[in-house]
Design an enzyme around this catalytic site. Structure first.
Site, PDB file in Angstrom:
ATOM      1  N   LYS A  14      22.469 -11.996  64.598  1.00 24.02           N
ATOM      2  CA  LYS A  14      21.723 -12.657  65.678  1.00 24.02           C
ATOM      3  C   LYS A  14      21.580 -11.750  66.896  1.00 24.02           C
ATOM      4  O   LYS A  14      20.490 -11.619  67.454  1.00 24.02           O
ATOM      5  CB  LYS A  14      22.431 -13.965  66.108  1.00 24.02           C
ATOM      6  CG  LYS A  14      22.538 -14.995  64.995  1.00 24.02           C
ATOM      7  CD  LYS A  14      23.120 -16.317  65.494  1.00 24.02           C
ATOM      8  CE  LYS A  14      24.564 -16.249  65.928  1.00 24.02           C
ATOM      9  NZ  LYS A  14      25.526 -16.045  64.828  1.00 24.02           N
ATOM     10  N   ARG A  89      24.385 -24.904  68.053  1.00 21.30           N
ATOM     11  CA  ARG A  89      25.289 -24.766  66.908  1.00 21.30           C
ATOM     12  C   ARG A  89      25.688 -26.115  66.333  1.00 21.30           C
ATOM     13  O   ARG A  89      26.451 -26.161  65.367  1.00 21.30           O
ATOM     14  CB  ARG A  89      26.571 -24.057  67.362  1.00 21.30           C
ATOM     15  CG  ARG A  89      26.571 -22.563  67.215  1.00 21.30           C
ATOM     16  CD  ARG A  89      27.887 -22.058  67.798  1.00 21.30           C
ATOM     17  NE  ARG A  89      28.401 -20.873  67.166  1.00 21.30           N
ATOM     18  CZ  ARG A  89      28.145 -19.637  67.568  1.00 21.30           C
ATOM     19  NH1 ARG A  89      27.323 -19.414  68.564  1.00 21.30           N
ATOM     20  NH2 ARG A  89      28.714 -18.628  66.962  1.00 21.30           N
ATOM     21  N   ARG A 128      33.144  -4.497  62.412  1.00 20.73           N
ATOM     22  CA  ARG A 128      32.944  -4.660  63.856  1.00 20.73           C
ATOM     23  C   ARG A 128      34.285  -4.752  64.584  1.00 20.73           C
ATOM     24  O   ARG A 128      34.421  -4.275  65.710  1.00 20.73           O
ATOM     25  CB  ARG A 128      32.112  -5.923  64.122  1.00 20.73           C
ATOM     26  CG  ARG A 128      31.737  -6.095  65.584  1.00 20.73           C
ATOM     27  CD  ARG A 128      30.750  -7.223  65.799  1.00 20.73           C
ATOM     28  NE  ARG A 128      31.379  -8.529  65.754  1.00 20.73           N
ATOM     29  CZ  ARG A 128      30.713  -9.694  65.845  1.00 20.73           C
ATOM     30  NH1 ARG A 128      29.404  -9.691  65.972  1.00 20.73           N
ATOM     31  NH2 ARG A 128      31.353 -10.825  65.807  1.00 20.73           N
ATOM     32  N   ARG A 134      36.820  -7.278  69.136  1.00 23.44           N
ATOM     33  CA  ARG A 134      36.711  -8.669  69.576  1.00 23.44           C
ATOM     34  C   ARG A 134      37.888  -9.481  69.034  1.00 23.44           C
ATOM     35  O   ARG A 134      38.202  -9.415  67.858  1.00 23.44           O
ATOM     36  CB  ARG A 134      35.395  -9.258  69.073  1.00 23.44           C
ATOM     37  CG  ARG A 134      34.412  -9.560  70.193  1.00 23.44           C
ATOM     38  CD  ARG A 134      33.099 -10.009  69.651  1.00 23.44           C
ATOM     39  NE  ARG A 134      33.164 -11.333  69.037  1.00 23.44           N
ATOM     40  CZ  ARG A 134      32.081 -12.011  68.668  1.00 23.44           C
ATOM     41  NH1 ARG A 134      30.892 -11.486  68.845  1.00 23.44           N
ATOM     42  NH2 ARG A 134      32.185 -13.190  68.117  1.00 23.44           N
ATOM     43  N   ARG A 145      35.847 -19.485  61.391  1.00 28.36           N
ATOM     44  CA  ARG A 145      34.471 -19.538  61.924  1.00 28.36           C
ATOM     45  C   ARG A 145      33.478 -19.849  60.815  1.00 28.36           C
ATOM     46  O   ARG A 145      32.513 -20.575  61.033  1.00 28.36           O
ATOM     47  CB  ARG A 145      34.129 -18.226  62.649  1.00 28.36           C
ATOM     48  CG  ARG A 145      34.798 -18.140  64.032  1.00 28.36           C
ATOM     49  CD  ARG A 145      35.023 -16.715  64.485  1.00 28.36           C
ATOM     50  NE  ARG A 145      33.805 -15.952  64.657  1.00 28.36           N
ATOM     51  CZ  ARG A 145      33.729 -14.621  64.615  1.00 28.36           C
ATOM     52  NH1 ARG A 145      34.816 -13.890  64.386  1.00 28.36           N
ATOM     53  NH2 ARG A 145      32.586 -14.018  64.809  1.00 28.36           N
TER      54      ARG A 145
HETATM   55  P1  ATP Z   1      27.745 -13.084  65.833  1.00 26.97           P
HETATM   56  O1  ATP Z   1      27.458 -12.924  67.282  1.00 26.97           O
HETATM   57  O2  ATP Z   1      28.182 -11.812  65.185  1.00 26.97           O
HETATM   58  O3  ATP Z   1      26.609 -13.699  65.048  1.00 26.97           O
HETATM   59  P2  ATP Z   1      29.370 -15.444  66.190  1.00 26.97           P
HETATM   60  O4  ATP Z   1      28.193 -16.329  65.955  1.00 26.97           O
HETATM   61  O5  ATP Z   1      30.639 -15.908  65.593  1.00 26.97           O
HETATM   62  O6  ATP Z   1      29.063 -14.003  65.659  1.00 26.97           O
HETATM   63  P3  ATP Z   1      29.168 -15.655  69.078  1.00 26.97           P
HETATM   64  O7  ATP Z   1      27.838 -16.293  68.993  1.00 26.97           O
HETATM   65  O8  ATP Z   1      29.336 -14.494  69.941  1.00 26.97           O
HETATM   66  O9  ATP Z   1      29.715 -15.181  67.690  1.00 26.97           O
HETATM   67  O10 ATP Z   1      30.209 -16.819  69.483  1.00 26.97           O
HETATM   68  C1  ATP Z   1      31.595 -16.551  69.596  1.00 26.97           C
HETATM   69  C2  ATP Z   1      32.351 -17.844  69.850  1.00 26.97           C
HETATM   70  O11 ATP Z   1      31.895 -18.450  71.082  1.00 26.97           O
HETATM   71  C3  ATP Z   1      32.165 -18.955  68.794  1.00 26.97           C
HETATM   72  O12 ATP Z   1      33.034 -18.796  67.703  1.00 26.97           O
HETATM   73  C4  ATP Z   1      32.475 -20.208  69.642  1.00 26.97           C
HETATM   74  O13 ATP Z   1      33.848 -20.394  69.828  1.00 26.97           O
HETATM   75  C5  ATP Z   1      31.877 -19.867  70.998  1.00 26.97           C
HETATM   76  N1  ATP Z   1      30.473 -20.345  71.112  1.00 26.97           N
HETATM   77  C6  ATP Z   1      29.367 -19.560  71.229  1.00 26.97           C
HETATM   78  N2  ATP Z   1      28.253 -20.305  71.276  1.00 26.97           N
HETATM   79  C7  ATP Z   1      28.651 -21.593  71.172  1.00 26.97           C
HETATM   80  C8  ATP Z   1      27.977 -22.843  71.113  1.00 26.97           C
HETATM   81  N3  ATP Z   1      26.638 -22.917  71.165  1.00 26.97           N
HETATM   82  N4  ATP Z   1      28.712 -23.976  71.001  1.00 26.97           N
HETATM   83  C9  ATP Z   1      30.045 -23.914  70.940  1.00 26.97           C
HETATM   84  N5  ATP Z   1      30.748 -22.794  70.966  1.00 26.97           N
HETATM   85  C10 ATP Z   1      30.077 -21.622  71.081  1.00 26.97           C
HETATM   86 MG    MG Z   2      26.435 -12.575  68.776  1.00 24.35          MG
END
Ligand code: ATP
Ligand code: MG
Length: 193
Positions: A14, A89, A128, A134, A145
């Protein structure tokens, strides 16, 4: 430019594809993960709350996340278009985003779904971990996750389809970052034509 939601499992790319899209189309970019990590770094109250959830691979509660999203959106220039990376999400977040945008005379224009096998995702996230360090990129938290993604987030794919917004891109078919970017750019051009 239409607003874009980019959607996919942890590690699906993403952030990577958002950057390519922002560079080409000059959209605003909201990465909720980046917003939360910045709060943690600043040591803010919000950051302290968020850290507990993130370190456990859990989602931040919807009410809090929706407030953060709206505040971030309202700081961006109007009318330029925005890419939402990591939000929504949950179905509740998607409904809230729709309402929030409608209240401002805006809408979600398209949703880009990234499909990647879990084994590929795990390999990418472990790689990563060695590069970016991270805190939530360790095997146990990644597995959590993935579970959260399957239970709480993946059902949203259908919601987007019913809204007529979903466009799917599969790593197993396109097989390269360049191939993915080319297909995504074509879809964006078509949606904005
Ligand atoms: P990547 O960025 O590689 O696709 P990812 O989707 O796990 O990985 P991030 O989008 O950076 O990572 O989110 C990291 C963490 O932040 C999530 O695991 C969650 O705890 C929190 N988070 C981020 N966005 C949301 C959201 N929309 N609702 C709830 N928690 C969130
Ligand atoms: Mg991301």
């Amino acid at each position: 430019m239409k607003n874009i939601v980019i959607f996919g499992a942890p590690g699906s790319g993403k952030g990577t594809y958002s950057e390519a899209i922002v560079e080409k189309y000059n959209l605003g970019h909201i990465s909720t993960g980046d917003v939360l990590r910045a709060e943690i770094k600043n040591g803010s109250e919000l950051g302290k709350i968020a850290q507990g959830y993130i370190d456990n691979g859990q989602l931040i509660p919807d009410d809090l996340m929706i407030d953060i999203l709206a505040a971030t959106y309202d700081k961006l220039p109007k009318g330029q278009g925005v890419i939402f990376d990591g939000f929504p999400r949950t179905i509740a977040q998607a409904e809230a985003l729709k309402t929030m945008l409608a209240a401002r005379g805006d809408e979600m224009g398209m949703m880009i779904e990234l499909i990647v096998d879990e084994q590929v995702l795990m390999d990418r996230l472990l790689k990563r971990a060695t590069e970016q360090g991270r805190a939530d990129d360790n095997k146990e938290t990644i597995q959590k996750r993935f579970d959260v993604y399957r239970k709480q987030t993946a059902p949203l794919s259908q919601w987007f389809q019913e809204e007529g917004l979903r466009q799917t891109f599969s790593w197993s078919e396109l097989k390269s970052k360049e191939g993915m970017i080319e297909a995504i750019f074509q879809a964006i051009d078509k949606a904005n034509a």
